[in-house]
Scaffold this motif. Structure first.
Motif, PDB file in Angstrom:
ATOM      1  N   HIS A  32      56.242  27.944  40.457  1.00  0.00           N
ATOM      2  CA  HIS A  32      55.450  26.797  40.920  1.00  0.00           C
ATOM      3  C   HIS A  32      54.577  26.292  39.775  1.00  0.00           C
ATOM      4  N   PRO A  33      55.159  25.594  38.795  1.00  0.00           N
ATOM      5  CA  PRO A  33      54.403  25.154  37.616  1.00  0.00           C
ATOM      6  C   PRO A  33      53.163  24.321  37.939  1.00  0.00           C
ATOM      7  N   ALA A  34      53.160  23.643  39.068  1.00  0.00           N
ATOM      8  CA  ALA A  34      52.002  22.825  39.440  1.00  0.00           C
ATOM      9  C   ALA A  34      50.762  23.677  39.728  1.00  0.00           C
ATOM     10  N   LEU A  35      50.933  24.986  39.811  1.00  0.00           N
ATOM     11  CA  LEU A  35      49.799  25.878  40.052  1.00  0.00           C
ATOM     12  C   LEU A  35      48.908  26.077  38.826  1.00  0.00           C
ATOM     13  N   VAL A  36      49.406  25.753  37.656  1.00  0.00           N
ATOM     14  CA  VAL A  36      48.592  25.937  36.451  1.00  0.00           C
ATOM     15  C   VAL A  36      47.296  25.149  36.636  1.00  0.00           C
ATOM     16  N   GLY A  37      46.196  25.819  36.417  1.00  0.00           N
ATOM     17  CA  GLY A  37      44.888  25.232  36.645  1.00  0.00           C
ATOM     18  C   GLY A  37      44.318  25.567  38.012  1.00  0.00           C
ATOM     19  N   ARG A  38      45.150  26.207  38.859  1.00  0.00           N
ATOM     20  CA  ARG A  38      44.699  26.627  40.192  1.00  0.00           C
ATOM     21  C   ARG A  38      45.061  28.086  40.465  1.00  0.00           C
ATOM     22  N   LEU A  39      45.508  28.811  39.454  1.00  0.00           N
ATOM     23  CA  LEU A  39      46.040  30.159  39.623  1.00  0.00           C
ATOM     24  C   LEU A  39      45.358  31.121  38.665  1.00  0.00           C
ATOM     25  N   ALA A  40      44.970  32.291  39.175  1.00  0.00           N
ATOM     26  CA  ALA A  40      44.350  33.313  38.324  1.00  0.00           C
ATOM     27  C   ALA A  40      44.579  34.684  38.931  1.00  0.00           C
ATOM     28  N   VAL A  41      44.452  35.704  38.106  1.00  0.00           N
ATOM     29  CA  VAL A  41      44.438  37.086  38.590  1.00  0.00           C
ATOM     30  C   VAL A  41      43.054  37.306  39.206  1.00  0.00           C
ATOM     31  N   LEU A  42      42.995  37.910  40.380  1.00  0.00           N
ATOM     32  CA  LEU A  42      41.739  38.091  41.104  1.00  0.00           C
ATOM     33  C   LEU A  42      40.639  38.698  40.227  1.00  0.00           C
ATOM     34  N   LEU A  92      44.986  33.237  44.019  1.00  0.00           N
ATOM     35  CA  LEU A  92      44.618  34.471  43.319  1.00  0.00           C
ATOM     36  C   LEU A  92      45.726  35.497  43.496  1.00  0.00           C
ATOM     37  N   ALA A  93      46.135  36.084  42.392  1.00  0.00           N
ATOM     38  CA  ALA A  93      47.164  37.126  42.404  1.00  0.00           C
ATOM     39  C   ALA A  93      46.516  38.460  42.051  1.00  0.00           C
ATOM     40  N   MET A  94      47.124  39.544  42.499  1.00  0.00           N
ATOM     41  CA  MET A  94      46.569  40.861  42.193  1.00  0.00           C
ATOM     42  C   MET A  94      46.900  41.312  40.777  1.00  0.00           C
ATOM     43  N   THR A  95      48.058  40.893  40.273  1.00  0.00           N
ATOM     44  CA  THR A  95      48.483  41.333  38.949  1.00  0.00           C
ATOM     45  C   THR A  95      48.891  40.143  38.077  1.00  0.00           C
ATOM     46  N   ALA A  96      48.895  40.369  36.791  1.00  0.00           N
ATOM     47  CA  ALA A  96      49.339  39.341  35.855  1.00  0.00           C
ATOM     48  C   ALA A  96      50.815  39.019  36.068  1.00  0.00           C
ATOM     49  N   GLU A  97      51.593  40.028  36.417  1.00  0.00           N
ATOM     50  CA  GLU A  97      53.012  39.796  36.684  1.00  0.00           C
ATOM     51  C   GLU A  97      53.190  38.854  37.881  1.00  0.00           C
ATOM     52  N   GLU A 112      37.586  25.388  38.789  1.00  0.00           N
ATOM     53  CA  GLU A 112      37.415  25.043  37.373  1.00  0.00           C
ATOM     54  C   GLU A 112      36.915  26.230  36.568  1.00  0.00           C
ATOM     55  N   ALA A 113      36.077  27.040  37.177  1.00  0.00           N
ATOM     56  CA  ALA A 113      35.481  28.173  36.470  1.00  0.00           C
ATOM     57  C   ALA A 113      36.448  29.325  36.271  1.00  0.00           C
ATOM     58  N   VAL A 114      37.372  29.527  37.195  1.00  0.00           N
ATOM     59  CA  VAL A 114      38.157  30.762  37.142  1.00  0.00           C
ATOM     60  C   VAL A 114      39.612  30.623  36.731  1.00  0.00           C
ATOM     61  N   ALA A 115      40.223  29.477  36.941  1.00  0.00           N
ATOM     62  CA  ALA A 115      41.659  29.359  36.699  1.00  0.00           C
ATOM     63  C   ALA A 115      41.960  28.940  35.268  1.00  0.00           C
ATOM     64  N   PRO A 116      42.825  29.696  34.574  1.00  0.00           N
ATOM     65  CA  PRO A 116      43.250  29.263  33.235  1.00  0.00           C
ATOM     66  C   PRO A 116      43.939  27.906  33.339  1.00  0.00           C
ATOM     67  N   HIS A 117      43.654  27.042  32.405  1.00  0.00           N
ATOM     68  CA  HIS A 117      44.202  25.691  32.477  1.00  0.00           C
ATOM     69  C   HIS A 117      45.392  25.468  31.562  1.00  0.00           C
TER      70      HIS A 117
END
Length: 159
Positions: free
Chosen positions: A80-90, A66-71, A109-114
């Motif tokens: 870290h491209p492998a984070l796609v599907g496991r990364l989202a803004v809080l 979880l990141a604080m900002t979109a940036e 699955e519910a929160v991370a953009p895939h």
């Protein structure tokens, strides 16, 4: 702040969830600024021993980042491209989780953009600004926002 708040909340709920955080490049290896430690103490958090470390070792084994900002999320997705599907803004993660029926999906699955494009666009209306070098009143508002989002996240996690 969020790491300590989440760890305390998950522990209080009896959940064994490992929480870790990393800093952004300018803050790596530096102690948390005194003004932020004082504000965190007002929320019952002791950041005296916390020193932000590098992101790399944490993201490799994380189920959810979880990141604080979109940036921040965009920068992490690029590095870290492998984070796609496991990364989202809080804030986005909390909002998505609140729209999902409990038990319908794992939290990740519910929160991370895939799709990478969602992260690379770098747009979020739910960002929490970085408190570094902000006025005291701004830092207090940021801390309150983080505490609220973290509380909502844990509440939905338990659902």
């Amino acid at each position: 702040f969020a790491e300590h708040f989440l760890r305390r909340s998950f522990t209080a709920a009896g959940l064994d969830v490992r929480v870790a955080s990393a800093g952004v490049v300018p803050a790596l290896g530096r102690a948390v600024p005194a003004d932020w430690r004082v504000i965190a103490a007002g929320f019952g958090l002791d950041l005296g021993e916390h020193v932000p470390g590098p992101v790399g070792p944490l993201v490799e084994r994380a189920d959810l980042v979880l990141a604080m900002t979109a940036e921040h999320a965009r920068d992490l997705a690029v590095a870290h491209p492998a984070l796609v599907g496991r990364l989202a803004v809080l804030g986005d993660a909390v909002e998505r989780l609140e729209r999902v029926n409990p038990g319908a999906a794992t939290v990740t699955e519910a929160v991370a953009p895939h799709r990478a494009i969602e992260l690379l666009n770098g747009v979020s209306v739910n960002e929490v600004p970085d408190p570094y070098r902000r006025r005291n009143d701004e830092q207090l508002a940021i801390a309150a926002s983080l505490a609220g989002l973290c509380g909502r996240l844990v509440e939905r996690w338990l659902a």
